[in-house]
Design a protein around this motif. Structure first.
Motif, PDB file in Angstrom:
ATOM      1  N   GLY A 487       0.886  -1.116  -0.149  1.00 52.13           N
ATOM      2  CA  GLY A 487       0.032   0.177   0.072  1.00 52.13           C
ATOM      3  C   GLY A 487       1.035   1.157  -0.258  1.00 52.13           C
ATOM      4  O   GLY A 487       1.962   1.190   0.074  1.00 52.13           O
ATOM      5  N   PRO A 488       0.228   2.568  -0.148  1.00 53.86           N
ATOM      6  CA  PRO A 488       1.107   3.936  -0.156  1.00 53.86           C
ATOM      7  C   PRO A 488       1.785   3.844   1.288  1.00 53.86           C
ATOM      8  O   PRO A 488       1.008   3.894   2.336  1.00 53.86           O
ATOM      9  CB  PRO A 488      -0.168   4.677  -0.408  1.00 53.86           C
ATOM     10  CG  PRO A 488      -1.194   4.156  -0.030  1.00 53.86           C
ATOM     11  CD  PRO A 488      -1.071   2.752  -0.361  1.00 53.86           C
ATOM     12  N   ASP A 489       3.004   4.054   1.223  1.00 49.31           N
ATOM     13  CA  ASP A 489       3.715   4.519   2.330  1.00 49.31           C
ATOM     14  C   ASP A 489       4.646   5.667   2.062  1.00 49.31           C
ATOM     15  O   ASP A 489       5.609   5.262   1.306  1.00 49.31           O
ATOM     16  CB  ASP A 489       4.624   3.190   2.761  1.00 49.31           C
ATOM     17  CG  ASP A 489       5.166   3.468   4.290  1.00 49.31           C
ATOM     18  OD1 ASP A 489       5.231   4.469   4.445  1.00 49.31           O
ATOM     19  OD2 ASP A 489       5.301   2.158   4.776  1.00 49.31           O
ATOM     20  N   GLU A 490       4.220   6.816   2.329  1.00 50.45           N
ATOM     21  CA  GLU A 490       5.057   7.924   2.194  1.00 50.45           C
ATOM     22  C   GLU A 490       6.540   7.669   2.891  1.00 50.45           C
ATOM     23  O   GLU A 490       7.536   8.224   1.943  1.00 50.45           O
ATOM     24  CB  GLU A 490       4.583   9.209   2.962  1.00 50.45           C
ATOM     25  CG  GLU A 490       3.105   9.352   2.054  1.00 50.45           C
ATOM     26  CD  GLU A 490       2.666  10.740   2.542  1.00 50.45           C
ATOM     27  OE1 GLU A 490       3.272  11.473   3.491  1.00 50.45           O
ATOM     28  OE2 GLU A 490       1.530  11.160   2.033  1.00 50.45           O
ATOM     29  N   ASP A 491       6.655   7.246   3.838  1.00 51.43           N
ATOM     30  CA  ASP A 491       8.259   6.821   4.548  1.00 51.43           C
ATOM     31  C   ASP A 491       9.148   6.286   3.700  1.00 51.43           C
ATOM     32  O   ASP A 491      10.073   6.590   3.240  1.00 51.43           O
ATOM     33  CB  ASP A 491       8.160   6.490   5.902  1.00 51.43           C
ATOM     34  CG  ASP A 491       7.265   7.414   6.934  1.00 51.43           C
ATOM     35  OD1 ASP A 491       7.203   8.571   6.569  1.00 51.43           O
ATOM     36  OD2 ASP A 491       6.794   6.953   7.667  1.00 51.43           O
ATOM     37  N   GLN A 492       8.487   4.985   3.013  1.00 52.48           N
ATOM     38  CA  GLN A 492       9.240   4.122   2.444  1.00 52.48           C
ATOM     39  C   GLN A 492       9.395   4.806   1.120  1.00 52.48           C
ATOM     40  O   GLN A 492      10.471   4.591   0.246  1.00 52.48           O
ATOM     41  CB  GLN A 492       8.764   2.822   2.143  1.00 52.48           C
ATOM     42  CG  GLN A 492       8.375   2.218   3.094  1.00 52.48           C
ATOM     43  CD  GLN A 492       9.591   1.699   3.959  1.00 52.48           C
ATOM     44  OE1 GLN A 492      10.667   1.880   3.471  1.00 52.48           O
ATOM     45  NE2 GLN A 492       9.471   1.493   5.434  1.00 52.48           N
ATOM     46  N   THR A 498      14.989   9.452  -1.478  1.00 52.74           N
ATOM     47  CA  THR A 498      16.291  10.108  -0.874  1.00 52.74           C
ATOM     48  C   THR A 498      17.593   9.115  -1.461  1.00 52.74           C
ATOM     49  O   THR A 498      18.612   9.836  -1.864  1.00 52.74           O
ATOM     50  CB  THR A 498      16.180   9.841   0.502  1.00 52.74           C
ATOM     51  OG1 THR A 498      15.177  10.462   0.916  1.00 52.74           O
ATOM     52  CG2 THR A 498      17.588  10.410   1.328  1.00 52.74           C
ATOM     53  N   THR A 499      17.311   7.693  -1.602  1.00 49.69           N
ATOM     54  CA  THR A 499      18.469   7.000  -2.169  1.00 49.69           C
ATOM     55  C   THR A 499      18.850   7.373  -3.647  1.00 49.69           C
ATOM     56  O   THR A 499      20.056   7.441  -4.173  1.00 49.69           O
ATOM     57  CB  THR A 499      18.090   5.570  -2.135  1.00 49.69           C
ATOM     58  OG1 THR A 499      17.948   5.093  -0.823  1.00 49.69           O
ATOM     59  CG2 THR A 499      19.324   4.686  -2.584  1.00 49.69           C
ATOM     60  N   ILE A 500      17.803   7.606  -4.235  1.00 47.83           N
ATOM     61  CA  ILE A 500      17.851   7.826  -5.619  1.00 47.83           C
ATOM     62  C   ILE A 500      18.624   9.471  -5.783  1.00 47.83           C
ATOM     63  O   ILE A 500      19.509   9.701  -6.604  1.00 47.83           O
ATOM     64  CB  ILE A 500      16.716   8.010  -6.350  1.00 47.83           C
ATOM     65  CG1 ILE A 500      15.951   6.884  -6.561  1.00 47.83           C
ATOM     66  CG2 ILE A 500      16.782   8.595  -7.762  1.00 47.83           C
ATOM     67  CD1 ILE A 500      16.756   5.607  -7.338  1.00 47.83           C
ATOM     68  N   VAL A 523      26.083  -1.039  -2.630  1.00 49.27           N
ATOM     69  CA  VAL A 523      26.013  -0.461  -1.143  1.00 49.27           C
ATOM     70  C   VAL A 523      24.874   0.629  -0.975  1.00 49.27           C
ATOM     71  O   VAL A 523      24.229   0.402   0.374  1.00 49.27           O
ATOM     72  CB  VAL A 523      27.427   0.051  -0.958  1.00 49.27           C
ATOM     73  CG1 VAL A 523      27.597   0.987   0.488  1.00 49.27           C
ATOM     74  CG2 VAL A 523      28.344  -0.659  -1.207  1.00 49.27           C
ATOM     75  N   PHE A 524      24.322   1.359  -1.900  1.00 49.14           N
ATOM     76  CA  PHE A 524      23.297   2.274  -1.574  1.00 49.14           C
ATOM     77  C   PHE A 524      22.010   1.369  -1.704  1.00 49.14           C
ATOM     78  O   PHE A 524      21.270   1.911  -0.804  1.00 49.14           O
ATOM     79  CB  PHE A 524      23.129   3.262  -2.925  1.00 49.14           C
ATOM     80  CG  PHE A 524      24.159   4.121  -2.435  1.00 49.14           C
ATOM     81  CD1 PHE A 524      23.890   5.530  -1.928  1.00 49.14           C
ATOM     82  CD2 PHE A 524      25.400   4.027  -3.046  1.00 49.14           C
ATOM     83  CE1 PHE A 524      24.653   6.556  -2.046  1.00 49.14           C
ATOM     84  CE2 PHE A 524      26.535   5.134  -2.962  1.00 49.14           C
ATOM     85  CZ  PHE A 524      26.034   6.382  -2.507  1.00 49.14           C
ATOM     86  N   LEU A 528      17.955  -0.937   1.813  1.00 49.11           N
ATOM     87  CA  LEU A 528      16.389  -0.751   1.464  1.00 49.11           C
ATOM     88  C   LEU A 528      15.660  -1.813   1.841  1.00 49.11           C
ATOM     89  O   LEU A 528      16.059  -2.863   1.294  1.00 49.11           O
ATOM     90  CB  LEU A 528      16.389  -0.057  -0.049  1.00 49.11           C
ATOM     91  CG  LEU A 528      17.016   1.036  -0.536  1.00 49.11           C
ATOM     92  CD1 LEU A 528      16.770   1.229  -2.020  1.00 49.11           C
ATOM     93  CD2 LEU A 528      16.432   2.459   0.283  1.00 49.11           C
ATOM     94  N   PRO A 529      14.511  -1.649   2.355  1.00 46.75           N
ATOM     95  CA  PRO A 529      13.642  -2.747   2.599  1.00 46.75           C
ATOM     96  C   PRO A 529      12.833  -3.089   1.408  1.00 46.75           C
ATOM     97  O   PRO A 529      12.845  -2.432   0.231  1.00 46.75           O
ATOM     98  CB  PRO A 529      12.720  -2.320   3.738  1.00 46.75           C
ATOM     99  CG  PRO A 529      12.806  -0.763   3.727  1.00 46.75           C
ATOM    100  CD  PRO A 529      14.020  -0.517   3.134  1.00 46.75           C
TER     101      PRO A 529
END
Length: 988
Positions: A487-492, A498-500, A523-524, A528-529
């Motif tokens: 589902g939509p998860d703004e934090d993820q 941020t990684t991009i 490494v980047f 990430l989950p």
């Protein structure tokens, strides 16, 4: 035949003539046992039967001596002392005993030789010689150049007895050690086996030296009976028991007899066997090896095989035999050889295969990553998955097992090393790996069983790839990735974004790291989950679609470019311009409107103007910006007809608004103009610049630019140069600040250009001076000066008159009248030009000259009147003198002198009255020449006028003939002042 004749016949008989029948016929009748025994021992033959007959006869003739020795031994004295005395008293028996000892050993050797020949059997030989191999015989059977008889079979092959590896004569007399070593080097294992069994006491000490002579390329299974084994009970080497020919030695071979014979003088030395110290030549090991020594020996033998021949399978066979014989400590060596054998044979044929075989020491020094790379060096996309399963994974599992045995378990070793290889390999090779790791497969069947690892590896490999056209493989990899449903998860999403974003700066090349590898990118993505990875895969999907579109139009980029340019308007704009300008149409003709419409559609798709948050190629650009870039690219390729058609209003509205079209057309036209190498607007880039302006509506700016291009073409037609011999480029014309200087260049570069006044004026207007009276005056002044230099006074007068009218018109139409700066400058240019022409002595039209000087007096500043007046007075005097001469001539002809003189005085009187109204400034003024030079230089002399007409020498002589200009000015001033005071002309 008597005994003497028989002995003589025997002595003269050659060895190769001796046969068993001759032995019987020549030696048996001889009664002397010693002579017969010595004759039998003296000859060593290659014929087995003859040699057997000699040995048997010799032993028969020595048997009587053995009987006598037995009697001597049983006498009351000690055996050795008794025998010694007996041999001293009976030297013949001593010699017979010595001969018998030789013949006994020789008989044992002969039996061994016979058994060897029986074991070898018989084999087929070609008539061409015994060295021809069987495969060559088979090839000869099919030889088309052989016997013409098609039914002829291998009839040339015959049965022949086996050839002994060593001649019988050598075999009977040579040392056993040397015989064994010779047979070992020939790989005569059957013969060696007989020698080892029948002469074990002599062969055992050299067993390791014997094995070392076996060719290293021979399979150890063929000589396994010679390899050492371990006795589990004793922990030492297992010694095999031989089977000698005689269980008990003969009497003459006993120790007592040997000692007694050695003490007997007069006996010849036993020289039948080669006399040398075998201990000094070879290393004899009579003692048994320990378990550790056996392990060391096996390892050394393995290293020799691998390093010398590279035949790892032979070394592995040796180790396997050692393990089967109870040799402990060879397990790890066997593992290494098994893995090395797979590298050598199952992964053979590598392009980078070393010229020298890989030794075990080199193998153990290889890093695991290097071993994995070697295993897969020659793999193809079709075989790589199978190669990993049968070569790489077993090796990695062995490493993992060793770590566990060493007490340092590393559960991530297999994945780490496999992932490292995947990250360092091209896309085409790893596609099958991802396809074999699809989430739809069973976990046990997948090479990469973890979905998150699969996604991280794909992201790192794709964004780390340098490929700009392998989008098919990239898409195949993407299709193998997991599809999570979150589902939509703004934090993820923020974490993925941020990684991009952080990758944007990380991917920027530096001097220390010109390019980022896939391993660096992993490494980047590792932290990430799954939720964030799902968001990253959505972005990847957009990038793959964008990459395919860019590649389709010939402007492909590596996938990491989308990360580097994310939200960067400058980079995206630059690539959009490249896409529009360097179009490489996939199908059709570039002159087809449909191709360009497809391009526009794809560019808008890359911009996604309907989305607010996008990572597409041109996501930072608006739709209007994309359309402008597209239109610029369309114009830059010269497709003006298509461009003109596309800007027409359609059902969906306009492509661009008219003002934007106007701006873009001007920019593109100027770009063509600036790149042009020729000013001719009928060819090359200048033609493109001119035609480009036809796309937009013909507004004032467009028309002005068209006229400027026309002016440039006209200037180029006059062959204007910027420096010696180099034509002036269009870009130089545009960068010229004062465009009127170009008119000066035209006049100076072309001798007849001044004659085309209208052309020059039209050129001035097209250079941007439309309705500019000052520019017209300056141009006419330059033309008049050029005509003056060319001494074309008639045209100079005409142009000057036109210039005067232009100045008067300018004064009349100026809003501020004579006080405006352009009017003042035009007036100054005009009076200076009139003054220059009016004072030219070469010009003969005095009336026109006086008219020009009158205009100069009318237009010049008050402080310049004196100088101009001096020239006018001089000219007036010339005019009066001319008129007097004309009047005298006419008076003599028709008597009208008085009337003409009266009119002249009236005219002079009128001029005097006009001069009285002129305000005379201070007489302290510069000369007229200096005045003209200074004024015209300040106003118009900035233009490099061409100098034509008379030479400098002629002008110098003309100036010498003329009166002093300064004195003329003073004279004119006095005369003018005198007129104002009412003085008489003669007094002045």
């Amino acid at each position: 035949m008597s005994g003497i004749r028989l002995t003589e016949r025997w002595i003269t008989l050659k060895d190769d003539e001796v046969s068993s029948s001759l032995v019987k016929d020549l030696l048996c009748p001889v009664q002397d046992d010693l002579w017969v025994a010595a004759a039998c021992a003296d000859r060593v033959l290659d014929d087995i039967d003859a040699q057997r007959a000699l040995i048997d006869l010799g032993l028969e003739r020595t048997s009587s001596a053995v009987s006598r020795i037995e009697v001597a031994i049983h006498k009351p004295r000690s055996g050795c002392e008794n025998l010694t005395s007996y041999f001293k008293e009976n030297l013949t028996d001593a010699r017979l005993c010595r001969i018998r000892s030789i013949l006994l050993k020789r008989r044992d050797r002969l039996r061994t030789f016979g058994e060897i020949m029986e074991n070898m059997g018989t084999h087929r030989f070609s008539e061409t010689g015994p060295g021809i191999a069987a495969d060559i015989e088979e090839e000869a059977w099919d030889d088309p150049w052989g016997d013409d008889n098609p039914e002829a079979g291998p009839s040339s092959t015959v049965e022949k007895p086996a050839i002994p590896p060593i001649p019988l004569s050598v075999f009977l007399t040579e040392d056993i050690s040397l015989l064994c070593l010779s047979l070992a080097s020939q790989a005569q294992f059957a013969a060696l086996e007989v020698l080892t069994i029948r002469h074990s006491s002599e062969v055992f000490p050299i067993r390791f030296e014997l094995i070392s002579r076996f060719p290293l390329f021979i399979d150890p299974s063929k000589y396994r009976d010679f390899l050492p084994a371990l006795d589990i009970q004793s922990g030492k080497e297992l010694q095999s028991q031989g089977t000698p020919w005689r269980a008990e030695p003969d009497l003459v071979e006993s120790d007592d007899v040997e000692r007694a014979l050695s003490r007997t003088d007069g006996l010849p030395e036993e020289s039948d066997i080669a006399d040398f110290n075998i201990q000094q030549v070879f290393c004899k090991k009579s003692e048994l090896f320990s378990a550790e020594e056996l392990v060391s020996w096996y390892k050394a033998r393995v290293e020799d095989i691998v390093s010398s021949t590279g035949m790892v399978d032979m070394a592995l066979s040796l180790v396997q035999h050692g393990v089967s014989q109870g040799i402990l400590g060879l397990d790890e060596l066997g593992e290494d050889l098994t893995l090395l054998a797979r590298l050598t044979y199952d992964a053979s044929g590598r392009d980078d295969e070393p010229s020298e075989p890989i030794s075990r020491a080199e193998w153990t020094n290889l890093e695991p990553r290097e071993v994995v790379r070697l295993y897969l060096a020659q793999s193809t996309p079709e075989t790589v998955v199978n190669d990993i399963r049968r070569l790489v994974l077993p090796y990695l599992f062995v490493l993992e097992s060793r770590c566990e045995r060493a007490g340092k378990p590393d559960p991530g070793l297999v994945r780490r090393l496999l992932y490292d290889w995947i990250l360092s390999t091209e896309l085409g090779m790893i596609v099958p790996i991802f396809e074999a790791s699809k989430p739809t497969h069973l976990a046990s069947q997948r090479l990469i069983s973890d979905d998150e690892d699969l996604a991280r590896l794909a992201l790192a490999c794709l964004y780390g790839s340098n490929s700009v056209d392998d989008w098919t493989n990239m898409s195949r990899i993407f299709e193998c990735l997991p599809a999570w449903s979150f589902g939509p998860d703004e934090d993820q999403e923020d974490e993925a974004d941020t990684t991009i974003t952080s990758l944007n700066s990380f991917l920027a090349p530096t001097t220390s790291r010109p390019q980022v590898s896939p391993a660096n990118l992993l490494v980047f993505f590792k932290p990430l989950p799954a939720e964030s990875l799902s968001r990253a895969l959505d972005i990847l999907d957009v990038h793959l679609e964008s990459g395919e579109i860019l590649a389709r139009w010939g402007v492909g980029v590596p996938l990491r470019w989308f990360l580097q340019s994310a939200h960067n308007e400058v980079q995206q704009r630059a690539w959009a311009m490249k896409m529009a300008r360097q179009i490489d149409a996939p199908i059709g003709d570039l002159d087809s409107e449909d191709i360009w419409l497809s391009l526009l559609e794809d560019m808008l798709k890359l911009a996604r103007p309907e989305e607010t948050d996008t990572y597409s190629a041109f996501g930072a650009l608006s739709g209007d910006t994309i359309r402008q870039i597209f239109f610029r690219g369309l114009l830059s390729t010269g497709r003006f007809a298509i461009a003109k058609h596309l800007i027409q209003p359609r059902h969906g509205g306009r492509l661009l608004d008219p003002h934007t079209v106007d701006d873009i057309c001007l920019d593109c036209s100027r770009e063509f103009y600036d790149n042009a190498s020729s000013g001719n607007y009928n060819h090359g880039d200048m033609k493109l610049a001119y035609d480009c302006l036809s796309v937009a509506p013909q507004t004032y700016r467009i028309q002005k630019e068209r006229e400027f291009i026309e002016a440039t073409s006209r200037i180029s037609s006059f062959n204007v140069t910027s420096r010696s011999g180099v034509p002036m480029l269009p870009i130089e014309i545009r960068l010229t600040k004062d465009k009127l200087s170009l008119i000066s260049r035209v006049l100076s570069s072309n001798e007849t250009a001044y004659r085309h006044v209208e052309v020059l004026l039209e050129l001035v207007r097209k250079l941007g001076y439309q309705s500019d009276g000052l520019a017209e005056v300056k141009t006419l002044a330059m033309v008049a000066d050029t005509a003056l230099q060319a001494e074309d006074f008639l045209r100079a007068f005409e142009v000057s008159d036109r210039m005067i009218k232009a100045v008067l018109r300018l004064r009349q139409n100026a809003p501020l009248g004579a006080d405006s700066e352009p009017v003042r400058e035009a007036v100054e240019v005009c009076w200076v030009a009139c003054y220059q022409l009016g004072r030219q002595s070469e010009a003969r039209d005095v009336d026109r000259k006086m008219s020009l000087l009158g205009r100069a007096l009318e237009l010049c500043p008050a402080d310049k009147i004196v100088d101009i007046l001096a020239s006018w007075r001089k000219l007036e005097a010339e005019q009066i003198e001319q008129r007097r001469e004309q009047t005298s001539l006419r008076h003599s002809r028709n008597g009208d002198t008085i009337k003409r003189t009266g009119r002249v005085r009236d005219r002079t009187s009128n001029l005097s009255s006009r001069l009285q109204n002129i305000h005379m400034p201070s007489p302290a003024l510069p000369s007229a020449s200096a005045l003209a030079s200074h004024t015209f230089s300040r106003v118009a002399a900035a233009f490099p006028f061409g100098m034509h007409g008379r030479s400098d020498e002629e002008r110098s002589r003309s100036r010498e003939r003329s009166p002093d200009v300064q004195s003329q000015a003073r004279h004119a001033l006095r005369k003018g002042v005198g007129w104002l005071l009412g003085a008489d002309e003669d007094e002045l």
